[in-house]
Scaffold this motif. Sequence first.
Motif, PDB file in Angstrom:
ATOM      1  N   GLY A  68      56.645  13.029  54.771  1.00 25.54           N
ATOM      2  CA  GLY A  68      57.511  13.732  56.191  1.00 25.54           C
ATOM      3  C   GLY A  68      56.834  13.353  56.960  1.00 25.54           C
ATOM      4  O   GLY A  68      56.258  12.705  57.336  1.00 25.54           O
ATOM      5  N   SER A  77      66.849  10.941  57.182  1.00 26.48           N
ATOM      6  CA  SER A  77      68.376  10.662  56.112  1.00 26.48           C
ATOM      7  C   SER A  77      68.541   9.669  55.228  1.00 26.48           C
ATOM      8  O   SER A  77      68.469   9.072  54.096  1.00 26.48           O
ATOM      9  N   SER A  88      61.474  14.243  54.516  1.00 24.38           N
ATOM     10  CA  SER A  88      61.618  15.723  54.697  1.00 24.38           C
ATOM     11  C   SER A  88      60.627  15.159  56.337  1.00 24.38           C
ATOM     12  O   SER A  88      60.052  14.799  56.868  1.00 24.38           O
ATOM     13  N   SER A 121      68.612  20.343  52.463  1.00 22.40           N
ATOM     14  CA  SER A 121      67.177  20.430  51.954  1.00 22.40           C
ATOM     15  C   SER A 121      65.438  19.172  52.345  1.00 22.40           C
ATOM     16  O   SER A 121      64.926  19.716  51.484  1.00 22.40           O
ATOM     17  N   LEU A 122      66.122  18.573  53.407  1.00 23.92           N
ATOM     18  CA  LEU A 122      65.323  17.845  53.822  1.00 23.92           C
ATOM     19  C   LEU A 122      64.773  18.712  55.523  1.00 23.92           C
ATOM     20  O   LEU A 122      63.875  17.740  55.671  1.00 23.92           O
ATOM     21  N   MET A 151      63.096  21.236  57.485  1.00 21.55           N
ATOM     22  CA  MET A 151      62.216  22.379  57.693  1.00 21.55           C
ATOM     23  C   MET A 151      62.111  23.315  58.749  1.00 21.55           C
ATOM     24  O   MET A 151      61.364  22.811  59.360  1.00 21.55           O
TER      25      MET A 151
END
Length: 590
Positions: A235, A327, A332, A366-367, A369
């Motif tokens: 991430g 992406s 993330s 969903s990636l 936060m």
Amino acid sequence: MVKHQPLQVYERQLCLSCITGIYGCRWKRYQRSHDDTTKWELLWSLILLVTFCLLLIWFYFWWEAHNDYNEFNWFLYNRSGEWSDGTAPILATTAAGFTYIAFLMVLALCHVALGQQLNLHWLHKVTCLVCICVGLVDENCELQGATGPFLHIGALAAVTALSWIVAGQVARAEKTSIVLLGLYVVPLYISSPCIMDHSTLKPRPEVFGHQGAPTLAPENTLWSFQRALQMNVTGLETDVVISVDGVPFLMHDPTLRRTTDVEKVFPDRQMDEASRFNWTDLQQLNAGQWFLKNDPFWTVNTFSVKEKNLTSNQRVCSLEQLLKLASYHNISVVFRLQRPPQDHPCFHSWINDTLQAVQRSGVPPSLVMWTPDEQRAQVRRIAPGLVQTSLDKHDPHTLHKSGISRLMLRYSQVSPSDIRNFSKNNISLTLYTVNEPWLYSTLWCSGVSSVSSEAPHVLRKVLYPIWLMGPREYGLIWVSADLVSFAVVVGIFILQKYRMSGMRSYNPEQIMLSATVRTSSRDMNVMKEKLIFSGKAVAGGGSHASVCSNSWPASSSQQTEAALRNCTRSMATAKTTTDVHLLLFGSAVT
């Protein structure tokens, strides 16, 4: 009539002179004393001990704080406006002060071992007071559980090493060694997350690249995030600011001075906040040359020519560019969104501007936060797939009620029990900023799911906790160490008490005679005193002096003892102090 002056020959004691001279400026023999130390000097000895303990904790704190050196430098930058390594002078001063006080402690122990009176020089006293003031400045020093067992063994080693000196003092005071046993109790209460069953160890925590890989490339640039991806991070973490024309871009500092060449391109606006620039102006700035020039982490010399060229050509990165990179690699992204000032054109639209940038990037929700607490309910309606994350510590019930499934906190904000509590309630926890392998290992053993790091290339090498020990192994090792240390200390106490009790049974004549028998001829040649009486002295005390001089044999230690005994008894019967003019040092004449 010939008169002779007394001649005294003493053995040079250079070591003792240095010990008493450096500690209390008592270089001469007549300045030293075997008398009991005064209460005032005992108080200063206690102050010296307290100073040593405070500096030891301070030194330990700065050794432990190596993980946060960059954060400390950034804190100084916000105060002074100039970027520099503020830890270097602190470390140098701490090391010098600790070495100085530790040296004084060694000298004090040498005084105790040699039976010398303690008398700390006033310059040392002033320095102790200054060091105490420095040691009390820090109020946030926390001893991490990771090093608890090592502190335990260090305490045992120190107690065992000092037991000979302490035992001698306790024996003279006719006390028992029970006082020392208290030192063994404290380490037994030290615990560590890494004392656990190997089977209960959780999977390796994921690593987020904090601002990419800022030790290997300029922070918050595309090249920095690409370098982090090369280190197999799972991430990316960054800070986001909104420009005047509504473009979210990556910037950590309030201004552009440190990480761009704004002083060269816009010299009149170098002190302006970063959010006061539009995206067109931001694209004119270079965001990589400062890294090559300042070399903040001493890593530029490891760069290849290609890497240096890539670094020097970096520009300010937008949030949309970062999300497209994430992406593409399916990793993330977590970001802290800074709200613009009230007079900023995007003060009210900052949430919508950021959501639009997320949607334009095409990154799967969903990636991403999402961390801002403002308008969180609206954000969930517009983009329900975003992972709701909080930067504030709340209890699991409150987090679930707000629809938050992740927490991102500083590693010092949570305890092992907090980590277990969040994990039990299905709250994923990410801790920042974790750069050192020992801290990463401790959090791994505690059950943390992920960490954010400025040094992913370092944590990449940690494939297993640095040390992991089962409870049975811990009990066996440390209890055995306690028993061995205790046995050594008790043995030393018994030996010291036996030696001291034996010396109490001697009277002065026996001590003189035994010393006469044991002393070698070489010592006699060095440690002796010849007193030749003047005419008046011979007339006043010649009878007793002649007894000693005439009774001295040329050989045989038994005859020497008898002669010394007769001489001593003769001198004991003298009527005046002038009758005795002969002091005997040494052994029988060979």
